[in-house]
Write a protein that holds these residues in place. Structure first.
Motif, PDB file in Angstrom:
ATOM      1  N   HIS A 268       0.945  -1.259   0.094  1.00  6.63           N
ATOM      2  CA  HIS A 268      -0.089  -0.190  -0.089  1.00  6.63           C
ATOM      3  C   HIS A 268       0.945   1.111  -0.190  1.00  6.63           C
ATOM      4  O   HIS A 268       0.574   2.302  -0.722  1.00  6.63           O
ATOM      5  CB  HIS A 268      -1.080  -0.007   1.160  1.00  6.63           C
ATOM      6  N   ARG A 269       2.110   1.177   0.664  1.00  3.97           N
ATOM      7  CA  ARG A 269       2.999   2.468   0.781  1.00  3.97           C
ATOM      8  C   ARG A 269       3.524   2.645  -0.561  1.00  3.97           C
ATOM      9  O   ARG A 269       3.438   3.811  -1.208  1.00  3.97           O
ATOM     10  CB  ARG A 269       4.027   2.161   1.795  1.00  3.97           C
ATOM     11  N   LEU A 270       3.890   1.695  -1.242  1.00  6.76           N
ATOM     12  CA  LEU A 270       4.328   1.756  -2.518  1.00  6.76           C
ATOM     13  C   LEU A 270       3.358   2.377  -3.519  1.00  6.76           C
ATOM     14  O   LEU A 270       3.864   3.219  -4.342  1.00  6.76           O
ATOM     15  CB  LEU A 270       5.119   0.379  -2.942  1.00  6.76           C
ATOM     16  N   GLN A 271       2.065   1.796  -3.538  1.00 10.65           N
ATOM     17  CA  GLN A 271       1.171   2.223  -4.356  1.00 10.65           C
ATOM     18  C   GLN A 271       0.739   3.892  -3.991  1.00 10.65           C
ATOM     19  O   GLN A 271       0.844   4.629  -4.952  1.00 10.65           O
ATOM     20  CB  GLN A 271      -0.269   1.394  -4.438  1.00 10.65           C
TER      21      GLN A 271
ATOM     22  N   LEU B  59       8.098  11.427   1.130  1.00 13.44           N
ATOM     23  CA  LEU B  59       9.513  10.645   1.322  1.00 13.44           C
ATOM     24  C   LEU B  59       9.218   9.194   0.672  1.00 13.44           C
ATOM     25  O   LEU B  59      10.325   8.718   0.090  1.00 13.44           O
ATOM     26  CB  LEU B  59       9.518  10.303   2.847  1.00 13.44           C
ATOM     27  N   ASP B  60       8.233   8.375   0.783  1.00  7.90           N
ATOM     28  CA  ASP B  60       8.188   7.294   0.132  1.00  7.90           C
ATOM     29  C   ASP B  60       8.195   7.293  -1.368  1.00  7.90           C
ATOM     30  O   ASP B  60       8.904   6.503  -2.048  1.00  7.90           O
ATOM     31  CB  ASP B  60       7.024   6.517   0.428  1.00  7.90           C
ATOM     32  N   ALA B  61       7.850   8.316  -1.988  1.00  4.14           N
ATOM     33  CA  ALA B  61       7.941   8.427  -3.495  1.00  4.14           C
ATOM     34  C   ALA B  61       9.315   8.680  -3.640  1.00  4.14           C
ATOM     35  O   ALA B  61       9.961   8.278  -4.572  1.00  4.14           O
ATOM     36  CB  ALA B  61       7.055   9.879  -4.026  1.00  4.14           C
ATOM     37  N   ALA B  62      10.185   9.544  -2.951  1.00  8.60           N
ATOM     38  CA  ALA B  62      11.570   9.659  -3.128  1.00  8.60           C
ATOM     39  C   ALA B  62      12.437   8.396  -2.816  1.00  8.60           C
ATOM     40  O   ALA B  62      13.282   8.276  -3.846  1.00  8.60           O
ATOM     41  CB  ALA B  62      12.072  10.983  -2.282  1.00  8.60           C
ATOM     42  N   LEU B  63      12.040   7.742  -1.865  1.00 11.85           N
ATOM     43  CA  LEU B  63      12.678   6.399  -1.904  1.00 11.85           C
ATOM     44  C   LEU B  63      12.544   5.555  -2.865  1.00 11.85           C
ATOM     45  O   LEU B  63      13.450   4.688  -3.404  1.00 11.85           O
ATOM     46  CB  LEU B  63      12.115   6.002  -0.492  1.00 11.85           C
TER      47      LEU B  63
ATOM     48  N   PRO C 269      12.131  -6.897 -11.398  1.00 15.31           N
ATOM     49  CA  PRO C 269      11.441  -6.802 -12.525  1.00 15.31           C
ATOM     50  C   PRO C 269       9.949  -7.243 -12.235  1.00 15.31           C
ATOM     51  O   PRO C 269       9.099  -6.319 -12.730  1.00 15.31           O
ATOM     52  CB  PRO C 269      11.938  -7.943 -13.447  1.00 15.31           C
ATOM     53  N   ASP C 270       9.673  -7.800 -11.335  1.00 16.50           N
ATOM     54  CA  ASP C 270       8.002  -8.186 -10.919  1.00 16.50           C
ATOM     55  C   ASP C 270       7.534  -6.953 -10.054  1.00 16.50           C
ATOM     56  O   ASP C 270       6.445  -6.577 -10.464  1.00 16.50           O
ATOM     57  CB  ASP C 270       8.433  -9.291  -9.811  1.00 16.50           C
ATOM     58  N   VAL C 271       8.354  -6.250  -9.170  1.00 15.91           N
ATOM     59  CA  VAL C 271       7.657  -5.273  -8.549  1.00 15.91           C
ATOM     60  C   VAL C 271       7.558  -4.321  -9.877  1.00 15.91           C
ATOM     61  O   VAL C 271       6.446  -3.371  -9.601  1.00 15.91           O
ATOM     62  CB  VAL C 271       8.619  -4.641  -7.546  1.00 15.91           C
ATOM     63  N   ARG C 272       8.604  -3.853 -10.443  1.00 16.26           N
ATOM     64  CA  ARG C 272       8.420  -2.780 -11.566  1.00 16.26           C
ATOM     65  C   ARG C 272       7.197  -3.059 -12.392  1.00 16.26           C
ATOM     66  O   ARG C 272       6.553  -2.199 -12.730  1.00 16.26           O
ATOM     67  CB  ARG C 272       9.787  -2.975 -12.399  1.00 16.26           C
ATOM     68  N   ALA C 273       7.056  -4.181 -12.794  1.00 17.31           N
ATOM     69  CA  ALA C 273       5.653  -4.681 -13.611  1.00 17.31           C
ATOM     70  C   ALA C 273       4.596  -4.390 -13.095  1.00 17.31           C
ATOM     71  O   ALA C 273       3.635  -3.756 -13.361  1.00 17.31           O
ATOM     72  CB  ALA C 273       5.947  -5.909 -14.390  1.00 17.31           C
ATOM     73  N   GLU C 274       4.671  -4.861 -11.427  1.00 20.66           N
ATOM     74  CA  GLU C 274       3.168  -4.859 -11.022  1.00 20.66           C
ATOM     75  C   GLU C 274       2.671  -3.512 -10.409  1.00 20.66           C
ATOM     76  O   GLU C 274       1.592  -3.068 -10.543  1.00 20.66           O
ATOM     77  CB  GLU C 274       3.436  -5.715  -9.432  1.00 20.66           C
ATOM     78  N   PHE C 275       3.715  -2.646 -10.335  1.00 22.53           N
ATOM     79  CA  PHE C 275       3.326  -1.191  -9.645  1.00 22.53           C
ATOM     80  C   PHE C 275       3.533  -0.348 -10.909  1.00 22.53           C
ATOM     81  O   PHE C 275       3.492   0.964 -10.746  1.00 22.53           O
ATOM     82  CB  PHE C 275       3.975  -0.842  -8.603  1.00 22.53           C
ATOM     83  N   SER C 276       3.770  -0.819 -11.904  1.00 22.36           N
ATOM     84  CA  SER C 276       4.172   0.058 -13.375  1.00 22.36           C
ATOM     85  C   SER C 276       5.260   1.218 -13.042  1.00 22.36           C
ATOM     86  O   SER C 276       4.680   2.263 -13.352  1.00 22.36           O
ATOM     87  CB  SER C 276       2.857   0.776 -13.964  1.00 22.36           C
TER      88      SER C 276
END
Length: 135
Positions: free
Chosen positions: A94-97, A106-110, A122-129
């Motif tokens: 949820h934080r990443l979304q 802060l989370d966006a900068a991280l 690659p999986d996280v990159r694809a899942e969250f575009s």
């Protein structure tokens, strides 16, 4: 403490408390600190300090939370669910979304730091575009 972050030097001077707390947060998520470049860890610690209203009195938990988000970018929800439990992994998801939906936090900068450092799986990159947009 702002301005006091250090890696140590030739084994004579230890790592600063903020970097030790960040490393501890990575280990908690089953990411060995050596997997994350020192420059990325230093940048993450500085971001935590920059986004804090009182960077001189930051608790270690602030650095561990930042490390958890970076670890999520590296490991993904399924792996962190095994390590931390499904509830905490879902919270990190949820934080990443939320980070992708809002800039200037802060989370966006991280997450942007993780992208630039090549730490996002690659999986996280694809899942969250996730992608770096250059204007």
């Amino acid at each position: 403490m702002v301005g006091r972050t250090s890696f140590g030097f030739l084994g004579r001077f230890g790592r600063s408390a903020d970097l030790r707390a960040f490393d501890e947060g990575l280990r908690r998520c089953d990411v060995h600190p050596a997997q994350v470049p020192e420059g990325a860890k230093l940048a993450a610690v500085r971001l935590v300090q920059q986004f804090s209203p009182d960077a001189t009195a930051l608790p270690d938990a602030a650095y561990r939370e930042a490390a958890s988000l970076l670890a999520f970018c590296i490991q993904g929800e399924a792996r962190l669910g095994e390590i931390l439990g499904p509830e905490e992994a879902a919270l990190l998801s949820h934080r990443l979304q939320a980070a992708t939906d809002s800039e200037g936090r802060l989370d966006a900068a991280l997450v942007l730091l993780a992208l630039h450092a090549g730490l996002v799986s690659p999986d996280v990159r694809a899942e969250f575009s996730l992608r770096i947009v250059q204007e």
